[in-house]
Design an enzyme around this catalytic site. Structure first.
Site, PDB file in Angstrom:
ATOM      1  N   LYS A   1     -37.159  -3.238 -19.012  1.00 50.08           N
ATOM      2  CA  LYS A   1     -36.390  -3.363 -20.085  1.00 50.08           C
ATOM      3  C   LYS A   1     -35.699  -4.153 -20.362  1.00 50.08           C
ATOM      4  CE  LYS A   1     -38.410   1.180 -22.734  1.00 50.08           C
ATOM      5  NZ  LYS A   1     -38.074   1.842 -23.881  1.00 50.08           N
TER       6      LYS A   1
ATOM      7  N   GLY B   1     -28.245   4.036 -22.156  1.00 54.30           N
ATOM      8  CA  GLY B   1     -29.649   3.029 -21.818  1.00 54.30           C
ATOM      9  C   GLY B   1     -30.660   2.045 -22.952  1.00 54.30           C
TER      10      GLY B   1
ATOM     11  N   TYR C   1     -40.710  13.886 -24.790  1.00 57.25           N
ATOM     12  CA  TYR C   1     -42.448  14.277 -25.640  1.00 57.25           C
ATOM     13  C   TYR C   1     -43.292  14.744 -24.662  1.00 57.25           C
ATOM     14  CZ  TYR C   1     -44.360   9.897 -24.070  1.00 57.25           C
ATOM     15  OH  TYR C   1     -45.039   8.729 -22.804  1.00 57.25           O
TER      16      TYR C   1
ATOM     17  N   GLY D   1     -40.409  12.713 -29.396  1.00 57.68           N
ATOM     18  CA  GLY D   1     -40.284  11.593 -28.984  1.00 57.68           C
ATOM     19  C   GLY D   1     -42.228  11.088 -29.241  1.00 57.68           C
TER      20      GLY D   1
HETATM   21  P1  NDP Z   1     -33.290   4.554 -19.104  1.00 59.27           P
HETATM   22  O1  NDP Z   1     -33.096   5.153 -17.547  1.00 59.27           O
HETATM   23  O2  NDP Z   1     -32.266   2.878 -19.464  1.00 59.27           O
HETATM   24  O3  NDP Z   1     -31.385   4.864 -19.797  1.00 59.27           O
HETATM   25  C1  NDP Z   1     -31.340   6.684 -19.966  1.00 59.27           C
HETATM   26  C2  NDP Z   1     -29.566   6.647 -19.944  1.00 59.27           C
HETATM   27  O4  NDP Z   1     -30.426   8.136 -19.991  1.00 59.27           O
HETATM   28  C3  NDP Z   1     -28.567   6.490 -19.061  1.00 59.27           C
HETATM   29  O5  NDP Z   1     -28.460   4.996 -19.219  1.00 59.27           O
HETATM   30  C4  NDP Z   1     -27.696   7.297 -18.903  1.00 59.27           C
HETATM   31  O6  NDP Z   1     -26.760   7.082 -19.408  1.00 59.27           O
HETATM   32  C5  NDP Z   1     -29.105   8.281 -19.464  1.00 59.27           C
HETATM   33  N1  NDP Z   1     -29.019   9.436 -17.908  1.00 59.27           N
HETATM   34  C6  NDP Z   1     -29.904   8.827 -16.847  1.00 59.27           C
HETATM   35  N2  NDP Z   1     -30.174  10.049 -16.638  1.00 59.27           N
HETATM   36  C7  NDP Z   1     -29.574  11.233 -16.646  1.00 59.27           C
HETATM   37  C8  NDP Z   1     -29.412  12.106 -15.687  1.00 59.27           C
HETATM   38  N3  NDP Z   1     -29.974  12.222 -14.926  1.00 59.27           N
HETATM   39  N4  NDP Z   1     -28.424  12.993 -16.531  1.00 59.27           N
HETATM   40  C9  NDP Z   1     -27.732  12.428 -17.962  1.00 59.27           C
HETATM   41  N5  NDP Z   1     -28.100  11.411 -18.640  1.00 59.27           N
HETATM   42  C10 NDP Z   1     -28.612  10.423 -17.652  1.00 59.27           C
HETATM   43  O7  NDP Z   1     -34.301   4.803 -19.943  1.00 59.27           O
HETATM   44  P2  NDP Z   1     -34.476   4.560 -21.451  1.00 59.27           P
HETATM   45  O8  NDP Z   1     -32.956   3.989 -22.408  1.00 59.27           O
HETATM   46  O9  NDP Z   1     -35.905   3.293 -21.553  1.00 59.27           O
HETATM   47  O10 NDP Z   1     -35.258   5.793 -21.927  1.00 59.27           O
HETATM   48  C11 NDP Z   1     -33.947   7.164 -22.316  1.00 59.27           C
HETATM   49  C12 NDP Z   1     -35.485   8.164 -23.015  1.00 59.27           C
HETATM   50  O11 NDP Z   1     -35.954   7.794 -23.332  1.00 59.27           O
HETATM   51  C13 NDP Z   1     -36.483   8.473 -21.674  1.00 59.27           C
HETATM   52  O12 NDP Z   1     -36.878   9.749 -20.960  1.00 59.27           O
HETATM   53  C14 NDP Z   1     -37.715   7.996 -21.685  1.00 59.27           C
HETATM   54  O13 NDP Z   1     -39.028   8.152 -21.275  1.00 59.27           O
HETATM   55  C15 NDP Z   1     -37.758   8.157 -22.906  1.00 59.27           C
HETATM   56  N6  NDP Z   1     -38.224   6.544 -23.815  1.00 59.27           N
HETATM   57  C16 NDP Z   1     -39.087   7.850 -24.918  1.00 59.27           C
HETATM   58  C17 NDP Z   1     -39.436   6.279 -26.323  1.00 59.27           C
HETATM   59  C18 NDP Z   1     -40.065   7.072 -27.090  1.00 59.27           C
HETATM   60  O14 NDP Z   1     -41.114   5.922 -28.139  1.00 59.27           O
HETATM   61  N7  NDP Z   1     -40.657   8.367 -27.659  1.00 59.27           N
HETATM   62  C19 NDP Z   1     -38.990   4.955 -26.236  1.00 59.27           C
HETATM   63  C20 NDP Z   1     -37.960   5.304 -25.070  1.00 59.27           C
HETATM   64  C21 NDP Z   1     -38.210   5.394 -24.428  1.00 59.27           C
HETATM   65  P3  NDP Z   1     -25.479   7.179 -18.976  1.00 59.27           P
HETATM   66  O15 NDP Z   1     -24.920   6.654 -17.635  1.00 59.27           O
HETATM   67  O16 NDP Z   1     -24.056   6.815 -19.712  1.00 59.27           O
HETATM   68  O17 NDP Z   1     -24.819   8.902 -19.423  1.00 59.27           O
END
Ligand code: NDP
Length: 252
Positions: A65, A128, A208, A229
């Site tokens: 993305k 993210g 979801y 979601g």
């Molecule tokens: P990213 O990977 O860009 O970001 C996820 C964030 O979650 C990271 O920046 C991190 O933040 C945190 N993270 C990642 N791994 C872990 C972990 N093991 N434990 C705790 N925190 C964690 O993903 P997206 O932002 O693109 O998506 C996030 C979620 O949302 C996904 O599951 C995706 O499938 C879902 N989603 C659903 C949508 C829908 O329409 N329902 C649309 C878009 C996304 P930090 O490092 O700051 O802790």
């Protein structure tokens, strides 16, 4: 045949083909097909565009993305402010390919949010692209947002800093991390003081699959309103389809 699709690294569990097929069926578009394109690296995109001249547009998911942005000719304002793109339209003229990037996640989230009244303050878990889209949507609706992050990035709290009092002061909590996702982080949930939840809280999980994640299970046990979601996924696909058809240029 008009081709649309999704690019990402691992797409086995994607619900997008089924959602787009519903849209095509509803509009009786027998000339449209939605495919999954797993790319091992973003550098594979130009080849994909070359080998699929019928590709009209595509969705973008993890981990591309943000990485896709340098490949785009235009970026809409919301996508630029959020810093993430999940929809790309493809236009071809005189041998040139023009790519425009959009973000439909924030609209999908905003439209899917249920309840008559939004609270003043929300906790957003994760930092993210999805978390930034959720914050963009909430701030537009005058909800103050506090990010929570594992690393305590600038402006974000660490999970261990989230006290009972802070939980009680934020009646909307949105999980924008992959924790709880089936087959990936199954049975995991963000580390929060869930005992501070009340029936005034609204827990929203962008995940979801499964429909009830461990995070949402905490909400059920404490009498909160819960949402997964799926409605967001549908709403953002409906909007992306408008962009693919060229029926809409921007969203405010
Ligand atoms: P990213 O990977 O860009 O970001 C996820 C964030 O979650 C990271 O920046 C991190 O933040 C945190 N993270 C990642 N791994 C872990 C972990 N093991 N434990 C705790 N925190 C964690 O993903 P997206 O932002 O693109 O998506 C996030 C979620 O949302 C996904 O599951 C995706 O499938 C879902 N989603 C659903 C949508 C829908 O329409 N329902 C649309 C878009 C996304 P930090 O490092 O700051 O802790």
């Amino acid at each position: 045949m008009k081709l649309y699709g999704l690019i990402g690294k691992s797409l086995k569990h994607s619900a997008s083909p089924a959602i787009y097929q519903q849209i095509f069926d509803r509009e009786e578009r027998t000339d449209c097909h939605y495919a999954l394109f797993e790319l091992a690296a973003m550098e594979e995109l130009p080849r994909l565009l070359e080998t699929h001249p019928e590709l009209q547009g595509f969705n973008v998911t993890f981990p591309y993305k943000e990485l896709i942005i340098p490949y785009l000719d235009h970026l809409d304002q919301a996508a630029e402010e959020i810093g993430a793109v999940n929809v790309v339209t493809v236009e071809r003229s005189t041998g040139k390919i023009l790519l425009t990037g959009y973000n439909s996640d924030w609209v999908g989230f905003s439209e899917s949010l249920t309840g008559e009244m939004l609270p003043d303050r929300a906790l957003i878990l994760g930092t993210g692209g999805a978390a930034r889209a959720v914050a963009y949507a909430l701030r537009k609706r005058e909800v103050a947002c506090q990010f929570v992050s594992r690393s305590g990035k600038e402006g974000a709290l660490r999970y261990e800093d989230v006290s009972d009092e802070l939980m009680r002061a934020h009646h909307l909590i949105v999980n924008c991390t992959p924790l709880g996702t089936a087959g990936l982080h199954e049975n995991e949930l963000p580390p929060l003081p869930y005992q501070a939840l009340t029936s005034h809280h609204h827990l929203y999980d962008l995940v979801y699959n499964p429909a009830v994640t461990p995070f949402l299970q905490q909400g059920i046990e404490h009498g909160c309103r819960i949402q997964n979601g799926m409605a967001m996924l549908h709403a953002q696909a409906v909007l992306a389809w408008q962009w693919f058809k060229g029926k809409m240029t921007n969203v405010e």
